[in-house]
Design a protein around this motif. Structure first.
Motif, PDB file in Angstrom:
ATOM      1  N   GLY A 125       7.886   6.634  -6.149  1.00 16.79           N
ATOM      2  CA  GLY A 125       6.790   6.902  -5.434  1.00 16.79           C
ATOM      3  C   GLY A 125       5.391   6.743  -6.482  1.00 16.79           C
ATOM      4  N   SER A 126       5.833   6.961  -7.891  1.00 14.33           N
ATOM      5  CA  SER A 126       4.720   6.758  -8.861  1.00 14.33           C
ATOM      6  C   SER A 126       5.272   5.476  -9.461  1.00 14.33           C
ATOM      7  CB  SER A 126       5.042   7.882  -9.896  1.00 14.33           C
ATOM      8  OG  SER A 126       6.334   7.867 -10.567  1.00 14.33           O
ATOM      9  N   SER A 127       5.826   4.509  -9.112  1.00 10.18           N
ATOM     10  CA  SER A 127       6.285   3.314  -9.669  1.00 10.18           C
ATOM     11  C   SER A 127       4.880   2.407 -10.055  1.00 10.18           C
ATOM     12  CB  SER A 127       6.726   2.185  -8.659  1.00 10.18           C
ATOM     13  OG  SER A 127       8.001   2.607  -8.440  1.00 10.18           O
ATOM     14  N   ASN A 128       5.001   2.049 -11.529  1.00  9.20           N
ATOM     15  CA  ASN A 128       4.149   1.227 -12.262  1.00  9.20           C
ATOM     16  C   ASN A 128       4.420  -0.268 -11.745  1.00  9.20           C
ATOM     17  OD1 ASN A 128       6.104   0.723 -13.800  1.00  9.20           O
ATOM     18  ND2 ASN A 128       5.356   1.809 -15.514  1.00  9.20           N
ATOM     19  N   ALA A 129       3.827  -1.166 -12.402  1.00  5.72           N
ATOM     20  CA  ALA A 129       3.943  -2.536 -12.141  1.00  5.72           C
ATOM     21  C   ALA A 129       5.570  -2.912 -12.652  1.00  5.72           C
ATOM     22  CB  ALA A 129       3.066  -3.525 -12.975  1.00  5.72           C
ATOM     23  N   LYS A 130       5.963  -2.456 -13.629  1.00  4.87           N
ATOM     24  CA  LYS A 130       7.386  -2.796 -14.328  1.00  4.87           C
ATOM     25  C   LYS A 130       8.275  -2.326 -13.323  1.00  4.87           C
ATOM     26  CE  LYS A 130      10.245  -1.708 -18.019  1.00  4.87           C
ATOM     27  NZ  LYS A 130      10.398  -0.964 -19.408  1.00  4.87           N
ATOM     28  N   ALA A 131       8.352  -0.813 -13.017  1.00  8.26           N
ATOM     29  CA  ALA A 131       9.184  -0.480 -11.987  1.00  8.26           C
ATOM     30  C   ALA A 131       9.131  -1.128 -10.611  1.00  8.26           C
ATOM     31  CB  ALA A 131       8.882   0.932 -11.603  1.00  8.26           C
ATOM     32  N   PHE A 132       7.902  -1.616 -10.204  1.00  5.91           N
ATOM     33  CA  PHE A 132       8.138  -2.407  -8.939  1.00  5.91           C
ATOM     34  C   PHE A 132       8.672  -3.633  -9.039  1.00  5.91           C
ATOM     35  CE2 PHE A 132       6.420  -3.736  -4.758  1.00  5.91           C
ATOM     36  CZ  PHE A 132       6.390  -2.501  -4.035  1.00  5.91           C
ATOM     37  N   LYS A 133       8.237  -4.416 -10.227  1.00  4.73           N
ATOM     38  CA  LYS A 133       8.883  -5.656 -10.375  1.00  4.73           C
ATOM     39  C   LYS A 133      10.523  -5.380 -10.750  1.00  4.73           C
ATOM     40  CE  LYS A 133      10.143  -7.160 -14.723  1.00  4.73           C
ATOM     41  NZ  LYS A 133      10.003  -7.224 -16.052  1.00  4.73           N
ATOM     42  N   ASN A 134      11.004  -4.489 -11.141  1.00  4.31           N
ATOM     43  CA  ASN A 134      12.602  -4.230 -11.175  1.00  4.31           C
ATOM     44  C   ASN A 134      13.140  -4.086  -9.696  1.00  4.31           C
ATOM     45  OD1 ASN A 134      12.897  -4.878 -13.943  1.00  4.31           O
ATOM     46  ND2 ASN A 134      12.432  -2.876 -14.222  1.00  4.31           N
ATOM     47  N   ALA A 135      12.298  -2.961  -9.046  1.00  8.93           N
ATOM     48  CA  ALA A 135      12.836  -3.243  -7.628  1.00  8.93           C
ATOM     49  C   ALA A 135      12.965  -4.261  -6.876  1.00  8.93           C
ATOM     50  CB  ALA A 135      11.906  -2.049  -6.862  1.00  8.93           C
ATOM     51  N   ILE A 136      11.880  -5.056  -7.155  1.00  8.45           N
ATOM     52  CA  ILE A 136      11.919  -6.570  -6.423  1.00  8.45           C
ATOM     53  C   ILE A 136      13.295  -7.410  -6.983  1.00  8.45           C
ATOM     54  CG2 ILE A 136      10.759  -8.881  -6.313  1.00  8.45           C
ATOM     55  CD1 ILE A 136       8.094  -7.262  -6.425  1.00  8.45           C
ATOM     56  N   PHE A 185       0.661  -1.262   0.124  1.00 12.02           N
ATOM     57  CA  PHE A 185      -0.033   0.042   0.076  1.00 12.02           C
ATOM     58  C   PHE A 185       0.712   1.357  -0.007  1.00 12.02           C
ATOM     59  CE2 PHE A 185      -3.153  -3.223   0.716  1.00 12.02           C
ATOM     60  CZ  PHE A 185      -4.327  -2.454   0.308  1.00 12.02           C
ATOM     61  N   GLY A 186       2.154   1.108  -0.385  1.00 12.04           N
ATOM     62  CA  GLY A 186       3.110   2.295  -0.543  1.00 12.04           C
ATOM     63  C   GLY A 186       3.095   2.715  -1.805  1.00 12.04           C
ATOM     64  N   GLY A 187       3.056   3.943  -2.214  1.00  9.45           N
ATOM     65  CA  GLY A 187       3.089   4.675  -3.240  1.00  9.45           C
ATOM     66  C   GLY A 187       1.883   4.917  -4.086  1.00  9.45           C
ATOM     67  N   ASP A 188       1.786   6.020  -5.050  1.00 13.11           N
ATOM     68  CA  ASP A 188       0.629   6.290  -5.856  1.00 13.11           C
ATOM     69  C   ASP A 188      -0.193   5.483  -6.431  1.00 13.11           C
ATOM     70  OD1 ASP A 188       1.899   8.819  -5.093  1.00 13.11           O
ATOM     71  OD2 ASP A 188       2.906   9.125  -7.001  1.00 13.11           O
ATOM     72  N   ASN A 189       0.379   4.144  -6.928  1.00 14.13           N
ATOM     73  CA  ASN A 189      -0.540   3.357  -7.787  1.00 14.13           C
ATOM     74  C   ASN A 189      -0.580   2.287  -7.019  1.00 14.13           C
ATOM     75  OD1 ASN A 189      -0.453   5.044  -9.880  1.00 14.13           O
ATOM     76  ND2 ASN A 189       1.608   4.333 -10.385  1.00 14.13           N
ATOM     77  N   ALA A 190      -0.635   1.996  -5.657  1.00 17.56           N
ATOM     78  CA  ALA A 190      -0.964   0.920  -4.759  1.00 17.56           C
ATOM     79  C   ALA A 190      -2.332   0.886  -4.726  1.00 17.56           C
ATOM     80  CB  ALA A 190      -0.183   1.294  -3.347  1.00 17.56           C
ATOM     81  N   PRO A 191      -2.902  -0.593  -4.228  1.00 18.16           N
ATOM     82  CA  PRO A 191      -1.977  -1.783  -4.181  1.00 18.16           C
ATOM     83  C   PRO A 191      -1.741  -2.400  -5.744  1.00 18.16           C
ATOM     84  CG  PRO A 191      -4.287  -2.220  -3.546  1.00 18.16           C
ATOM     85  CD  PRO A 191      -4.295  -0.677  -3.831  1.00 18.16           C
ATOM     86  N   LEU A 192      -2.511  -2.080  -6.721  1.00 19.80           N
ATOM     87  CA  LEU A 192      -2.426  -2.611  -7.961  1.00 19.80           C
ATOM     88  C   LEU A 192      -1.028  -2.777  -8.571  1.00 19.80           C
ATOM     89  CD1 LEU A 192      -3.779  -3.798 -10.354  1.00 19.80           C
ATOM     90  CD2 LEU A 192      -4.156  -1.469 -11.360  1.00 19.80           C
ATOM     91  N   ALA A 193      -0.331  -1.667  -8.620  1.00 14.89           N
ATOM     92  CA  ALA A 193       0.992  -1.832  -9.292  1.00 14.89           C
ATOM     93  C   ALA A 193       2.050  -2.631  -8.360  1.00 14.89           C
ATOM     94  CB  ALA A 193       1.585  -0.303  -9.255  1.00 14.89           C
ATOM     95  N   PRO A 194       1.997  -2.519  -7.136  1.00 19.44           N
ATOM     96  CA  PRO A 194       2.968  -3.474  -6.314  1.00 19.44           C
ATOM     97  C   PRO A 194       2.430  -4.900  -6.547  1.00 19.44           C
ATOM     98  CG  PRO A 194       2.355  -1.583  -4.886  1.00 19.44           C
ATOM     99  CD  PRO A 194       1.508  -1.478  -6.307  1.00 19.44           C
ATOM    100  N   LEU A 195       1.292  -5.131  -6.545  1.00 24.00           N
ATOM    101  CA  LEU A 195       0.922  -6.682  -6.550  1.00 24.00           C
ATOM    102  C   LEU A 195       1.150  -7.175  -7.972  1.00 24.00           C
ATOM    103  CD1 LEU A 195      -2.481  -6.239  -4.576  1.00 24.00           C
ATOM    104  CD2 LEU A 195      -0.635  -7.407  -3.677  1.00 24.00           C
ATOM    105  N   GLN A 196       0.757  -6.359  -8.960  1.00 21.54           N
ATOM    106  CA  GLN A 196       1.100  -6.839 -10.325  1.00 21.54           C
ATOM    107  C   GLN A 196       2.617  -6.736 -10.526  1.00 21.54           C
ATOM    108  OE1 GLN A 196      -1.309  -7.593 -13.155  1.00 21.54           O
ATOM    109  NE2 GLN A 196       0.726  -8.649 -13.457  1.00 21.54           N
ATOM    110  N   GLY A 197       3.153  -6.062  -9.909  1.00 23.07           N
ATOM    111  CA  GLY A 197       4.904  -6.256  -9.974  1.00 23.07           C
ATOM    112  C   GLY A 197       5.281  -7.257  -9.281  1.00 23.07           C
ATOM    113  N   ALA A 198       4.694  -7.634  -8.126  1.00 18.13           N
ATOM    114  CA  ALA A 198       5.056  -8.674  -7.397  1.00 18.13           C
ATOM    115  C   ALA A 198       4.810 -10.119  -8.136  1.00 18.13           C
ATOM    116  CB  ALA A 198       4.491  -8.830  -6.058  1.00 18.13           C
ATOM    117  N   ALA A 199       3.791 -10.255  -8.640  1.00 19.95           N
ATOM    118  CA  ALA A 199       3.206 -11.405  -9.706  1.00 19.95           C
ATOM    119  C   ALA A 199       4.163 -11.845 -10.663  1.00 19.95           C
ATOM    120  CB  ALA A 199       1.906 -11.345  -9.960  1.00 19.95           C
TER     121      ALA A 199
END
Length: 334
Positions: A298-309, A8-22
């Protein structure tokens, strides 16, 4: 390998973190512990056809907001997804944590919940920035510590060098000190003292001072700065990159001839855009703490979050915190 995410952190949460995680689970073969409102996370996954295979959930009743005092993350806001994610890391429930939430709160939490490495004066925020080198360079510190001492900059140099060697695979990475001139006597008394310490430091490949106009050249792998100067350098670079990209787009859309020219160099334009795209770099590691903590944009989309992981995975696999601990000389030097 299990990576904890603040869902739930970031502008596009929780969608972007969850999609990036998957996407990260599928691509990197890891497990994910997603922290937040479990019912909401499951609904988002179901609605957006996000696979939860390889994903566990940990309940958090609230979210740490950007306008809150960062220090509150330690004691007053223990029910937030950010605090619980960091506490889970400290308790050994995962190997690293990723959050796109408040930078200040993440830094405070990393320092006081995950804890600083013994001997480290200050935890620091580092980021990979684009330059002539296709793989970029590290700017450390880029905003965590506005006021520092010379020995802190010397430690930043060691930590940045370790990260770039082990994670970015730079052999004997070149380290430079951000300053207003190349001469040893340039800068404040603190910069002059930092230069002396870094020059005498056998654990780094120190190449001297570097002026701001040269940081984007392929000169240094690690550029060391206090957080005030480093953050200005970061924001100016981001602004210039945005300006150039917009100007180029306008230039190529002027008339039929320029549009044809754009088509002829479409591949090169795409490569340039990718080089300037923060989503390719993922996130910024907080160095100097006992386990991997990665700050996603903060404005990470799914791709950015995946790369952070991905960064978090590499950090944990290479045991960067332990290598930094082994490289830092404990003591009370001022």
């Amino acid at each position: 390998m299990k990576i904890i995410i603040d869902a739930f952190g970031g502008d596009n949460a929780p969608l972007a973190p969850l999609q990036g995680a998957a996407d990260a689970i599928k691509e990197y073969g890891i497990e994910i512990l997603a922290v937040g409102d479990i019912e909401k996370m499951k609904k988002v996954c179901e609605k957006n056809n996000i696979s939860t295979e390889g994903m566990e959930f940990l309940q958090a009743d609230s979210v740490f907001n950007m306008e809150e005092d960062p220090m509150d993350i330690v004691k007053k806001r223990k029910d937030t997804s950010l605090h619980i994610a960091l506490k889970a890391l400290a308790d050994g429930l995962g190997d690293a944590v990723v959050s796109a939430g408040s930078t200040g709160a993440l830094l405070m939490g990393a320092t006081f919940i995950v804890k600083r490495i013994k001997g480290v004066k200050r935890a620091t925020l580092a980021t990979i920035m684009p330059c002539e080198n296709p793989n970029g360079f590290m700017l450390i510190d880029c905003g965590a510590n506005s006021e520092v001492r010379a020995n802190m900059l010397n430690q930043f140099a060691v930590m940045g060098s370790v990260y770039m060697e082990k994670v970015a695979k730079r052999k004997n990475p070149k380290v430079a000190l951000l300053n207003n001139g190349e001469e040893e006597t340039k800068g404040t008394e603190m910069h002059i003292e930092a230069y002396k310490l870094m020059k005498a430091n056998e654990k780094i490949n120190f190449i001297g001072n570097i002026e701001g106009r040269y940081v984007l050249n392929d000169i240094a792998d690690v550029v060391v700065a206090d957080g005030f100067s480093g953050n200005i350098a970061l924001k100016v670079s981001e602004g210039v990159a945005s300006f150039i990209t917009k100007e180029m787009k306008g230039m190529f859309m002027t008339n039929l001839k320029t549009k044809i020219a754009a088509l002829l160099i479409k591949k090169q334009l795409k490569e340039f855009k990718a080089k300037m795209d923060y989503t390719e770099y993922g996130g910024a590691p907080i160095l100097g703490v006992t386990k991997g903590v990665i700050k996603a944009h903060g404005s990470s989309n799914a791709k950015a979050f995946k790369n952070a992981i991905r960064q978090a995975k590499i950090y944990a696999e290479n045991d960067i915190s332990q290598i930094i601990a082994n490289s830092i000389v404990s003591g009370d030097e001022e």
